[in-house]
Motif scaffolding. Structure first.
Motif, mmCIF file in Angstrom:
data_model
loop_
_atom_site.group_PDB
_atom_site.id
_atom_site.type_symbol
_atom_site.label_atom_id
_atom_site.label_comp_id
_atom_site.label_asym_id
_atom_site.label_seq_id
_atom_site.Cartn_x
_atom_site.Cartn_y
_atom_site.Cartn_z
ATOM 1 N N VAL A 36 4.101 -6.416 7.871
ATOM 2 C CA VAL A 36 4.143 -5.584 6.672
ATOM 3 C C VAL A 36 2.820 -4.841 6.495
ATOM 4 O O VAL A 36 2.791 -3.627 6.246
ATOM 5 C CB VAL A 36 4.450 -6.449 5.431
ATOM 6 N N GLN A 39 2.290 -2.164 9.326
ATOM 7 C CA GLN A 39 3.163 -1.009 9.164
ATOM 8 C C GLN A 39 2.700 -0.120 8.020
ATOM 9 O O GLN A 39 2.660 1.113 8.154
ATOM 10 C CB GLN A 39 4.599 -1.466 8.927
ATOM 11 N N HIS A 40 2.326 -0.723 6.910
ATOM 12 C CA HIS A 40 1.881 0.073 5.769
ATOM 13 C C HIS A 40 0.558 0.779 6.044
ATOM 14 O O HIS A 40 0.291 1.853 5.481
ATOM 15 C CB HIS A 40 1.754 -0.817 4.536
ATOM 16 N N TRP A 41 -0.289 0.196 6.870
ATOM 17 C CA TRP A 41 -1.566 0.836 7.188
ATOM 18 C C TRP A 41 -1.407 1.973 8.206
ATOM 19 O O TRP A 41 -2.169 2.942 8.172
ATOM 20 C CB TRP A 41 -2.546 -0.200 7.733
ATOM 21 N N ASN A 57 4.869 10.390 6.836
ATOM 22 C CA ASN A 57 5.212 9.085 7.393
ATOM 23 C C ASN A 57 5.279 9.197 8.907
ATOM 24 O O ASN A 57 6.086 9.954 9.449
ATOM 25 C CB ASN A 57 6.560 8.602 6.842
ATOM 26 N N ILE A 140 0.537 3.561 -5.722
ATOM 27 C CA ILE A 140 0.649 2.794 -4.485
ATOM 28 C C ILE A 140 0.276 1.335 -4.717
ATOM 29 O O ILE A 140 0.897 0.424 -4.160
ATOM 30 C CB ILE A 140 -0.243 3.421 -3.394
ATOM 31 N N LEU A 144 4.572 -2.051 -4.398
ATOM 32 C CA LEU A 144 5.088 -3.165 -3.605
ATOM 33 C C LEU A 144 5.417 -4.397 -4.449
ATOM 34 O O LEU A 144 5.887 -5.407 -3.911
ATOM 35 C CB LEU A 144 4.085 -3.544 -2.514
ATOM 36 N N MET A 314 -2.528 -2.965 0.142
ATOM 37 C CA MET A 314 -2.445 -1.547 -0.207
ATOM 38 C C MET A 314 -3.723 -1.050 -0.901
ATOM 39 O O MET A 314 -4.190 0.055 -0.603
ATOM 40 C CB MET A 314 -1.211 -1.287 -1.057
#
Length: 466
Positions: A36, A39-41, A57, A140, A144, A314
């Protein structure tokens, strides 16, 4: 609370659950959190010009959707949570006490996050930082929290789902899957908003599969069998994508009319089957890896900080982007280009340093020791706490920690979360009670040792006479 289900686990499973840990589940949880975070970074494609931060993205690049079939790990997060909750709840002496402790542990790490982010955006704007990127950062930092809101509700439903598991077994998952399909039909034919009901069917189904694993219902002895399970799961996912209304990506994409994730679609259940089969195929390797001292130490460190890592990764990205993109004028290279691959380790490394700092500062809120044993609480108060906190978390996920059009909104959502936490908070036991408890614990130690010595003598006599 003792297990009475007809399916009794094997000796290894009994030993694992008696210790309260399963290294396979611990590795899944750790790797899922790592997936997780990574992927978010790596997803954001950022550029800053004239006070405006534009976003894209990287996984929207042609053909990259296939990556999301492995990196969309929320199905396995709920699966691992189900297994962990099964082990814990089965040995709990009180349902209400278990719920109280579980919900409080989930909510406490949110407090420092909210305390920082309710204030920080206003400070940055007051210091002259352009408003648009600050507003984006505030959103942001909170978006989440949807996961935590859903997970609090799933945890609150655990006692009911546990009873249904013991009574109906796999039929519970079948009913949840049918409900998810019905919701999808209504979502595509009537109103997209109906799809949000699937959060109450898809994720509890994945959580329920974790029950079956924890109770020995997924003891697949052949690697070919688990590989076949993976093929079936991914095959059903592919069929739903290519012949149905579902998008190929398992995460939401910019401008896409439909998302498999927000809200979740029934295809997440077939993805759960595919990913679970893959994990079970790798289980022998994973178990051997988890037995290494270094791996054990890392798993123990992560195990007490999972929520902190999730909540603050985040903000760590926001720090990196704020310095590199807004401050230094750096722009994300073309995804997939040699420059993108060259910069990615530096980007992840910088974000990782910030995350380690945040974990060092705020991790104490997650693994702090309680002053005494959890006390009993009425079911009504537990349900109230779950509803209040879930509502507040969903509000923050939708609105963020700053909203120019509704400045009081984020404060209200945070107050709901805090109210839920106050309902289930642990009151410090009186010193006299703690002293008595400690004294009782001390007095029981010689008795336990005597019992062990007596058992050893009995076994020795039995061995000599056999």
């Amino acid at each position: 609370m003792q297990q009475t289900h007809a399916h009794s686990p094997g000796r290894s499973r009994i030993l694992s659950s008696s210790r309260g840990r399963d290294p396979f589940i611990d590795v899944i949880r750790a790797l899922c959190v790592l997936a997780v975070i990574s992927q978010h970074w790596l997803m954001p494609v950022l550029a800053y010009e004239n006070g405006h931060l534009s976003t894209g993205n990287a996984l929207a690049s042609p053909g990259w959707w296939i990556v999301t079939w492995l990196t969309q790990v929320m199905p396995m997060v709920f699966f691992a949570g189900g297994a962990a909750n099964f082990f814990s709840f089965r040995s709990a002496k009180s349902t209400h006490t278990w719920l109280r402790s579980r919900i409080a542990r989930l909510l406490v790490p949110v407090v420092p996050l909210a305390a920082v982010w309710l204030v920080l955006p206003h400070v940055l704007i007051g210091a002259g930082v352009p408003e648009q990127p600050v507003l984006m950062a505030g959103k942001i930092a909170g978006q989440l929290l949807w996961f935590l809101a859903v997970y609090v509700l799933v945890v609150a439903l655990t006692p009911v789902m546990f009873r249904w598991y013991r009574r109906y077994g796999w039929r519970v998952i079948g009913v949840l899957a049918v409900c998810a399909l019905v919701v999808d039909v209504l979502r595509f034919e009537v109103s997209p908003a109906i799809g949000f009901l699937n959060a109450l069917f898809v994720w509890p189904a994945a959580h329920q599969i974790g029950f079956h694993y924890a109770d020995g219902g997924l003891r697949i002895r052949s690697g070919w069998t688990s590989a076949g399970l993976a093929a079936v799961g991914f095959g059903l996912t592919a069929a739903a994508v290519f012949f149905g209304p579902y998008p190929a990506s398992m995460i939401g994409m910019p401008g896409a009319p439909v998302s498999n994730m927000s809200p979740p679609t029934a295809v997440m259940l077939s993805l759960t089957i595919g990913q679970l089969g893959l994990w079970l195929t790798l289980k022998p390797l994973i178990t051997r890896f988890a037995e290494r001292p270094m791996a054990t130490a890392v798993l123990q460190w992560c195990g007490t900080r999972f929520m902190t890592l999730y909540l603050w990764h985040m903000p760590a990205l926001v720090m990196t982007a704020g310095i590199a993109i807004v401050g230094l004028g750096f722009a994300t290279p073309e995804p997939g280009s040699p420059m993108w691959f060259a910069v990615a380790p530096l980007w992840v490394g910088a974000s990782g340093l910030f995350l380690l700092c945040f974990t060092r500062i705020f991790g104490r809120f997650e693994f702090r020791r309680r002053s005494g044993a959890a006390s009993e609480m009425s079911l009504g108060k537990v349900v109230l706490a779950a509803v209040l906190s879930a509502g507040g978390l969903l509000g923050l996920a939708a609105q963020g920690f700053i909203s120019p059009g509704n400045p009081a909104g984020p404060v209200l959502w945070v107050l709901l979360v805090v109210a839920g936490l106050l309902v289930v908070r642990e009151k410090k036991a009186p010193k006299a009670v703690v002293a008595v408890t400690v004294a009782q614990d001390i007095r029981t130690v010689p008795v336990q040792r005597a019992v062990r010595h007596e058992d050893a003598r009995v076994l020795s006599r039995q061995g000599s006479t056999s």
